[in-house]
Design a protein around this motif. Structure first.
Motif, PDB file in Angstrom:
ATOM      1  N   PRO A  29       0.814  -1.217   0.000  1.00 23.90           N
ATOM      2  CA  PRO A  29       0.000   0.000   0.000  1.00 23.90           C
ATOM      3  C   PRO A  29       0.852   1.275   0.000  1.00 23.90           C
ATOM      4  O   PRO A  29       0.466   2.272  -0.569  1.00 23.90           O
ATOM      5  N   LEU A  30       2.017   1.210   0.626  1.00 30.23           N
ATOM      6  CA  LEU A  30       2.909   2.372   0.639  1.00 30.23           C
ATOM      7  C   LEU A  30       3.395   2.689  -0.773  1.00 30.23           C
ATOM      8  O   LEU A  30       3.415   3.850  -1.187  1.00 30.23           O
ATOM      9  N   THR A  31       3.759   1.666  -1.523  1.00 26.29           N
ATOM     10  CA  THR A  31       4.185   1.862  -2.913  1.00 26.29           C
ATOM     11  C   THR A  31       3.044   2.418  -3.744  1.00 26.29           C
ATOM     12  O   THR A  31       3.239   3.338  -4.550  1.00 26.29           O
ATOM     13  N   ALA A  32       1.849   1.903  -3.535  1.00 27.20           N
ATOM     14  CA  ALA A  32       0.690   2.394  -4.280  1.00 27.20           C
ATOM     15  C   ALA A  32       0.377   3.840  -3.900  1.00 27.20           C
ATOM     16  O   ALA A  32       0.031   4.649  -4.771  1.00 27.20           O
ATOM     17  N   SER A  33       0.533   4.183  -2.633  1.00 20.99           N
ATOM     18  CA  SER A  33       0.287   5.564  -2.200  1.00 20.99           C
ATOM     19  C   SER A  33       1.314   6.519  -2.792  1.00 20.99           C
ATOM     20  O   SER A  33       0.969   7.618  -3.227  1.00 20.99           O
ATOM     21  N   ARG A  34       2.579   6.094  -2.808  1.00 22.12           N
ATOM     22  CA  ARG A  34       3.608   6.938  -3.437  1.00 22.12           C
ATOM     23  C   ARG A  34       3.305   7.145  -4.910  1.00 22.12           C
ATOM     24  O   ARG A  34       3.446   8.248  -5.433  1.00 22.12           O
ATOM     25  N   TRP A  35       2.885   6.089  -5.594  1.00 21.31           N
ATOM     26  CA  TRP A  35       2.528   6.199  -7.008  1.00 21.31           C
ATOM     27  C   TRP A  35       1.365   7.174  -7.178  1.00 21.31           C
ATOM     28  O   TRP A  35       1.382   8.024  -8.061  1.00 21.31           O
ATOM     29  N   PHE A  36       0.342   7.056  -6.322  1.00 15.58           N
ATOM     30  CA  PHE A  36      -0.830   7.928  -6.426  1.00 15.58           C
ATOM     31  C   PHE A  36      -0.434   9.384  -6.228  1.00 15.58           C
ATOM     32  O   PHE A  36      -0.863  10.265  -6.975  1.00 15.58           O
ATOM     33  N   TRP A  37       0.387   9.650  -5.220  1.00 20.73           N
ATOM     34  CA  TRP A  37       0.844  11.020  -4.992  1.00 20.73           C
ATOM     35  C   TRP A  37       1.641  11.544  -6.171  1.00 20.73           C
ATOM     36  O   TRP A  37       1.491  12.704  -6.569  1.00 20.73           O
ATOM     37  N   SER A  38       2.512  10.726  -6.746  1.00 21.29           N
ATOM     38  CA  SER A  38       3.300  11.192  -7.894  1.00 21.29           C
ATOM     39  C   SER A  38       2.401  11.509  -9.078  1.00 21.29           C
ATOM     40  O   SER A  38       2.611  12.506  -9.776  1.00 21.29           O
ATOM     41  N   GLN A  39       1.389  10.690  -9.299  1.00 20.57           N
ATOM     42  CA  GLN A  39       0.459  10.960 -10.402  1.00 20.57           C
ATOM     43  C   GLN A  39      -0.351  12.227 -10.129  1.00 20.57           C
ATOM     44  O   GLN A  39      -0.615  13.010 -11.044  1.00 20.57           O
ATOM     45  N   ALA A  40      -0.752  12.407  -8.883  1.00 19.53           N
ATOM     46  CA  ALA A  40      -1.516  13.617  -8.525  1.00 19.53           C
ATOM     47  C   ALA A  40      -0.673  14.864  -8.763  1.00 19.53           C
ATOM     48  O   ALA A  40      -1.146  15.836  -9.362  1.00 19.53           O
ATOM     49  N   CYS A  41       0.577  14.831  -8.321  1.00 25.41           N
ATOM     50  CA  CYS A  41       1.455  15.992  -8.499  1.00 25.41           C
ATOM     51  C   CYS A  41       1.780  16.239  -9.971  1.00 25.41           C
ATOM     52  O   CYS A  41       1.898  17.387 -10.403  1.00 25.41           O
ATOM     53  N   ARG A  42       1.936  15.182 -10.744  1.00 20.39           N
ATOM     54  CA  ARG A  42       2.210  15.345 -12.177  1.00 20.39           C
ATOM     55  C   ARG A  42       1.002  15.870 -12.937  1.00 20.39           C
ATOM     56  O   ARG A  42       1.151  16.524 -13.967  1.00 20.39           O
ATOM     57  N   SER A  43      -0.187  15.576 -12.465  1.00 21.46           N
ATOM     58  CA  SER A  43      -1.406  15.992 -13.157  1.00 21.46           C
ATOM     59  C   SER A  43      -1.726  17.462 -12.941  1.00 21.46           C
ATOM     60  O   SER A  43      -2.337  18.098 -13.797  1.00 21.46           O
ATOM     61  N   VAL A  44      -1.334  17.994 -11.803  1.00 19.13           N
ATOM     62  CA  VAL A  44      -1.755  19.342 -11.427  1.00 19.13           C
ATOM     63  C   VAL A  44      -1.312  20.420 -12.419  1.00 19.13           C
ATOM     64  O   VAL A  44      -2.144  21.232 -12.833  1.00 19.13           O
ATOM     65  N   PRO A  45      -0.047  20.481 -12.853  1.00 18.22           N
ATOM     66  CA  PRO A  45       0.322  21.579 -13.755  1.00 18.22           C
ATOM     67  C   PRO A  45      -0.500  21.614 -15.049  1.00 18.22           C
ATOM     68  O   PRO A  45      -0.964  22.683 -15.454  1.00 18.22           O
ATOM     69  N   SER A  46      -0.699  20.473 -15.685  1.00 11.06           N
ATOM     70  CA  SER A  46      -1.458  20.488 -16.936  1.00 11.06           C
ATOM     71  C   SER A  46      -2.928  20.806 -16.695  1.00 11.06           C
ATOM     72  O   SER A  46      -3.558  21.507 -17.489  1.00 11.06           O
ATOM     73  N   VAL A  47      -3.474  20.338 -15.593  1.00 10.40           N
ATOM     74  CA  VAL A  47      -4.875  20.619 -15.283  1.00 10.40           C
ATOM     75  C   VAL A  47      -5.059  22.098 -14.960  1.00 10.40           C
ATOM     76  O   VAL A  47      -6.010  22.734 -15.425  1.00 10.40           O
ATOM     77  N   VAL A  48      -4.136  22.669 -14.187  1.00 10.17           N
ATOM     78  CA  VAL A  48      -4.219  24.085 -13.859  1.00 10.17           C
ATOM     79  C   VAL A  48      -4.074  24.924 -15.127  1.00 10.17           C
ATOM     80  O   VAL A  48      -4.804  25.903 -15.329  1.00 10.17           O
ATOM     81  N   TRP A  49      -3.160  24.542 -15.997  1.00 12.34           N
ATOM     82  CA  TRP A  49      -2.970  25.283 -17.242  1.00 12.34           C
ATOM     83  C   TRP A  49      -4.224  25.246 -18.112  1.00 12.34           C
ATOM     84  O   TRP A  49      -4.656  26.269 -18.653  1.00 12.34           O
ATOM     85  N   SER A  50      -4.840  24.093 -18.231  1.00 13.48           N
ATOM     86  CA  SER A  50      -6.071  24.013 -19.035  1.00 13.48           C
ATOM     87  C   SER A  50      -7.204  24.795 -18.372  1.00 13.48           C
ATOM     88  O   SER A  50      -8.035  25.398 -19.057  1.00 13.48           O
ATOM     89  N   SER A  51      -7.227  24.830 -17.047  1.00 13.26           N
ATOM     90  CA  SER A  51      -8.235  25.614 -16.340  1.00 13.26           C
ATOM     91  C   SER A  51      -8.017  27.108 -16.561  1.00 13.26           C
ATOM     92  O   SER A  51      -8.968  27.866 -16.739  1.00 13.26           O
ATOM     93  N   LEU A  52      -6.755  27.520 -16.567  1.00 12.90           N
ATOM     94  CA  LEU A  52      -6.453  28.922 -16.831  1.00 12.90           C
ATOM     95  C   LEU A  52      -6.848  29.319 -18.250  1.00 12.90           C
ATOM     96  O   LEU A  52      -7.387  30.404 -18.475  1.00 12.90           O
ATOM     97  N   ARG A  53      -6.590  28.443 -19.199  1.00 11.58           N
ATOM     98  CA  ARG A  53      -6.945  28.749 -20.595  1.00 11.58           C
ATOM     99  C   ARG A  53      -8.443  28.816 -20.796  1.00 11.58           C
ATOM    100  O   ARG A  53      -8.927  29.591 -21.608  1.00 11.58           O
ATOM    101  N   SER A  54      -9.198  28.034 -20.061  1.00  8.05           N
ATOM    102  CA  SER A  54     -10.651  28.020 -20.245  1.00  8.05           C
ATOM    103  C   SER A  54     -11.351  29.170 -19.524  1.00  8.05           C
ATOM    104  O   SER A  54     -12.510  29.436 -19.778  1.00  8.05           O
ATOM    105  N   GLY A  55     -10.664  29.870 -18.626  1.00  5.16           N
ATOM    106  CA  GLY A  55     -11.268  30.975 -17.890  1.00  5.16           C
ATOM    107  C   GLY A  55     -12.023  30.532 -16.660  1.00  5.16           C
ATOM    108  O   GLY A  55     -12.645  31.354 -15.982  1.00  5.16           O
ATOM    109  N   ASP A  56     -11.991  29.254 -16.328  1.00 10.62           N
ATOM    110  CA  ASP A  56     -12.683  28.720 -15.163  1.00 10.62           C
ATOM    111  C   ASP A  56     -12.105  29.256 -13.856  1.00 10.62           C
ATOM    112  O   ASP A  56     -12.788  29.319 -12.838  1.00 10.62           O
ATOM    113  N   TRP A  57     -10.876  29.676 -13.897  1.00  7.38           N
ATOM    114  CA  TRP A  57     -10.188  30.134 -12.703  1.00  7.38           C
ATOM    115  C   TRP A  57     -10.739  31.454 -12.177  1.00  7.38           C
ATOM    116  O   TRP A  57     -10.629  31.752 -10.995  1.00  7.38           O
ATOM    117  N   LEU A  58     -11.349  32.252 -13.046  1.00 12.03           N
ATOM    118  CA  LEU A  58     -11.829  33.566 -12.647  1.00 12.03           C
ATOM    119  C   LEU A  58     -12.913  33.470 -11.564  1.00 12.03           C
ATOM    120  O   LEU A  58     -12.912  34.240 -10.602  1.00 12.03           O
TER     121      LEU A  58
END
Length: 193
Positions: free
Chosen positions: A43-72
């Motif tokens: 479970p520790l390995t799976a949790s580390r994997w989940f956290w790494s995927q979450a952290c890797r996903s954030v920049p692209s998701v935030v960028w797409s949110s900024l482009r769509s204007g949802d952030w306002l």
């Protein structure tokens, strides 16, 4: 017994950041992969994997949110909650100075309690209005504390860790309080065994 659910804070963080149209698909895929990894590895390995995927996903998701204007909308809600937090903190400071003790030393002791409490309340309110607003609120709190530290508003000499505590724990309380309250409420909602 093996843990089969992913880290709650990572799920909440993704839920807060990912735009609504992509939220269920992204979280569903990550949770499904986490479950498979937790069954085949630790479970520790799976949790580390989940956290790494979450952290890797954030920049692209935030960028797409900024482009769509949802952030306002999220930013506007965060500013409104921030103003309400300021009024709450002002009322608490006024109460402390009038009723408890007007000495600055007392204020230095009580300031972290008032600040963290108002930050946590603000995080919970922002989260209830719109999940993405908590990220912006945490950024606003961090910037405000950094500016106040730089302007040397506190006239009493305090150690570096006191200021660092405000700079780190303030935004963390904005982010963590909704997740903790949500987990607590969800725990109460489950039937007793």
């Amino acid at each position: 017994m093996r843990r089969t659910s992913p880290p709650a804070f990572a799920c909440w963080f993704l839920y807060s950041v990912v735009p609504v149209p992509y939220r269920e698909a992204l979280l569903g895929d990550l949770i499904e992969e986490y479950t498979l990894r937790a069954e085949s590895a630790s479970p520790l390995t799976a949790s580390r994997w989940f956290w790494s995927q979450a952290c890797r996903s954030v920049p692209s998701v935030v960028w797409s949110s900024l482009r769509s204007g949802d952030w306002l909308i999220s930013m506007s809600i965060a500013l409104g909650v921030y103003i309400a937090m300021g009024m709450l903190k002002f009322a608490a400071d006024l109460t402390i100075s009038k009723f408890l003790a007007p000495e600055q030393a007392t204020y230095v002791v009580l300031a972290p309690v008032v600040f963290l409490t108002t930050s946590a309340i603000g995080g919970c309110v922002a989260s209830r209005i719109r999940c993405g607003a908590t990220i912006f609120l945490a950024l606003i709190v961090m910037i405000t504390v950094a500016v106040l530290i730089d302007l040397k508003i506190c006239t009493i000499p305090v150690p570096w860790w006191y200021q660092f505590g405000f700079l780190t724990l303030g935004p963390l309380s904005v982010l963590m309080a909704p997740a903790i309250v949500g987990a607590f409420v969800a725990g109460d909602a489950q039937p007793a065994k």
